[in-house]
Design a protein around this motif. Sequence first.
Motif, PDB file in Angstrom:
ATOM      1  N   UNK A 174     -17.194  80.388 -63.242  1.00  0.00           N
ATOM      2  CA  UNK A 174     -17.169  79.571 -64.454  1.00  0.00           C
ATOM      3  C   UNK A 174     -17.578  80.346 -65.696  1.00  0.00           C
ATOM      4  N   UNK A 175     -18.485  81.323 -65.571  1.00  0.00           N
ATOM      5  CA  UNK A 175     -18.861  82.152 -66.721  1.00  0.00           C
ATOM      6  C   UNK A 175     -17.652  82.973 -67.168  1.00  0.00           C
ATOM      7  N   UNK A 176     -17.031  83.636 -66.210  1.00  0.00           N
ATOM      8  CA  UNK A 176     -15.853  84.463 -66.487  1.00  0.00           C
ATOM      9  C   UNK A 176     -14.750  83.628 -67.135  1.00  0.00           C
ATOM     10  N   UNK A 177     -14.485  82.472 -66.566  1.00  0.00           N
ATOM     11  CA  UNK A 177     -13.412  81.613 -67.055  1.00  0.00           C
ATOM     12  C   UNK A 177     -13.708  81.080 -68.459  1.00  0.00           C
ATOM     13  N   UNK A 178     -14.938  80.634 -68.691  1.00  0.00           N
ATOM     14  CA  UNK A 178     -15.280  80.050 -69.992  1.00  0.00           C
ATOM     15  C   UNK A 178     -15.253  81.087 -71.114  1.00  0.00           C
ATOM     16  N   UNK A 179     -15.434  82.364 -70.777  1.00  0.00           N
ATOM     17  CA  UNK A 179     -15.377  83.415 -71.792  1.00  0.00           C
ATOM     18  C   UNK A 179     -13.942  83.718 -72.211  1.00  0.00           C
ATOM     19  N   UNK A 180     -12.980  83.348 -71.392  1.00  0.00           N
ATOM     20  CA  UNK A 180     -11.590  83.705 -71.649  1.00  0.00           C
ATOM     21  C   UNK A 180     -10.664  82.527 -71.941  1.00  0.00           C
ATOM     22  N   UNK A 181     -11.014  81.347 -71.408  1.00  0.00           N
ATOM     23  CA  UNK A 181     -10.128  80.193 -71.444  1.00  0.00           C
ATOM     24  C   UNK A 181     -10.798  79.052 -72.193  1.00  0.00           C
ATOM     25  N   UNK A 217      -8.454  75.604 -60.723  1.00  0.00           N
ATOM     26  CA  UNK A 217      -8.518  75.550 -62.186  1.00  0.00           C
ATOM     27  C   UNK A 217      -7.364  76.377 -62.750  1.00  0.00           C
ATOM     28  N   UNK A 218      -6.628  75.796 -63.685  1.00  0.00           N
ATOM     29  CA  UNK A 218      -5.478  76.450 -64.294  1.00  0.00           C
ATOM     30  C   UNK A 218      -5.674  76.448 -65.802  1.00  0.00           C
ATOM     31  N   UNK A 219      -5.560  77.624 -66.417  1.00  0.00           N
ATOM     32  CA  UNK A 219      -5.725  77.699 -67.870  1.00  0.00           C
ATOM     33  C   UNK A 219      -5.143  78.975 -68.450  1.00  0.00           C
ATOM     34  N   UNK A 220      -5.007  78.990 -69.761  1.00  0.00           N
ATOM     35  CA  UNK A 220      -4.475  80.148 -70.479  1.00  0.00           C
ATOM     36  C   UNK A 220      -5.633  80.897 -71.130  1.00  0.00           C
ATOM     37  N   UNK A 221      -5.756  82.162 -70.777  1.00  0.00           N
ATOM     38  CA  UNK A 221      -6.789  83.026 -71.350  1.00  0.00           C
ATOM     39  C   UNK A 221      -6.243  83.620 -72.640  1.00  0.00           C
ATOM     40  N   UNK A 222      -6.706  83.066 -73.764  1.00  0.00           N
ATOM     41  CA  UNK A 222      -6.222  83.541 -75.063  1.00  0.00           C
ATOM     42  C   UNK A 222      -7.345  83.670 -76.082  1.00  0.00           C
ATOM     43  N   UNK A 223      -8.579  83.654 -75.622  1.00  0.00           N
ATOM     44  CA  UNK A 223      -9.718  83.690 -76.548  1.00  0.00           C
ATOM     45  C   UNK A 223      -9.930  85.056 -77.183  1.00  0.00           C
ATOM     46  N   UNK A 224      -9.641  86.129 -76.453  1.00  0.00           N
ATOM     47  CA  UNK A 224      -9.865  87.478 -76.958  1.00  0.00           C
ATOM     48  C   UNK A 224      -8.581  87.974 -77.618  1.00  0.00           C
ATOM     49  N   UNK A 225      -8.571  88.019 -78.942  1.00  0.00           N
ATOM     50  CA  UNK A 225      -7.364  88.398 -79.674  1.00  0.00           C
ATOM     51  C   UNK A 225      -6.949  89.845 -79.436  1.00  0.00           C
ATOM     52  N   UNK A 226      -7.845  90.686 -78.958  1.00  0.00           N
ATOM     53  CA  UNK A 226      -7.507  92.075 -78.695  1.00  0.00           C
ATOM     54  C   UNK A 226      -6.948  92.269 -77.286  1.00  0.00           C
ATOM     55  N   UNK A 227      -6.933  91.214 -76.491  1.00  0.00           N
ATOM     56  CA  UNK A 227      -6.500  91.311 -75.105  1.00  0.00           C
ATOM     57  C   UNK A 227      -5.178  90.572 -74.910  1.00  0.00           C
ATOM     58  N   UNK A 228      -4.548  90.839 -73.782  1.00  0.00           N
ATOM     59  CA  UNK A 228      -3.344  90.114 -73.380  1.00  0.00           C
ATOM     60  C   UNK A 228      -3.647  88.623 -73.260  1.00  0.00           C
ATOM     61  N   UNK A 229      -2.622  87.829 -73.374  1.00  0.00           N
ATOM     62  CA  UNK A 229      -2.722  86.399 -73.081  1.00  0.00           C
ATOM     63  C   UNK A 229      -2.289  86.243 -71.634  1.00  0.00           C
TER      64      UNK A 229
END
Length: 143
Positions: free
Chosen positions: A96-103, A119-131
């Motif tokens: 959950x820590x890993x997921x909440x930092x990214x999604x 759990x299904x989600x889109x990791x788009x929080x880090x603008x310098x990283x891939x989505x």
Amino acid sequence: MTIEQCLATIDLLCTRPFPAEHGRTDVGSGYHIAELGTSNGYGAEDCWDRAEAAEECYERGEEVRDQLTDRWGPSDHIGLQTVQLRTETEDIPEPWVHLSARVGDIHLWRTEGNGRWIALGVADRDEADEIRLLVVITEIDPP
């Protein structure tokens, strides 16, 4: 990855035993994480391409969500911002820590039989990283 491949990956991870500890495969004790889609190189350099890639990841996520809803019923739609904030003062377990930092938010199901969370989600929080379109399969209850 096609929708069928996404579903096959989820099916495999729902039945696979969890590893004893976190390792290079991006899985850890009590959970699996899989990437079901990626923006293929669109970081912060080109905001238009990144926005288009994000839209594609979200659309793919909706397609996968619809298929999982047909299987397991409606998901719980959960925002993870409060989980991320709570990591500063509370002992929140992985994944959950890993997921909440990214999604930002996830769709969450609990399977019958083995009681695993999906759990299904889109990791788009880090603008310098891939989505990335991510799925997490875990036996660890959400915080």
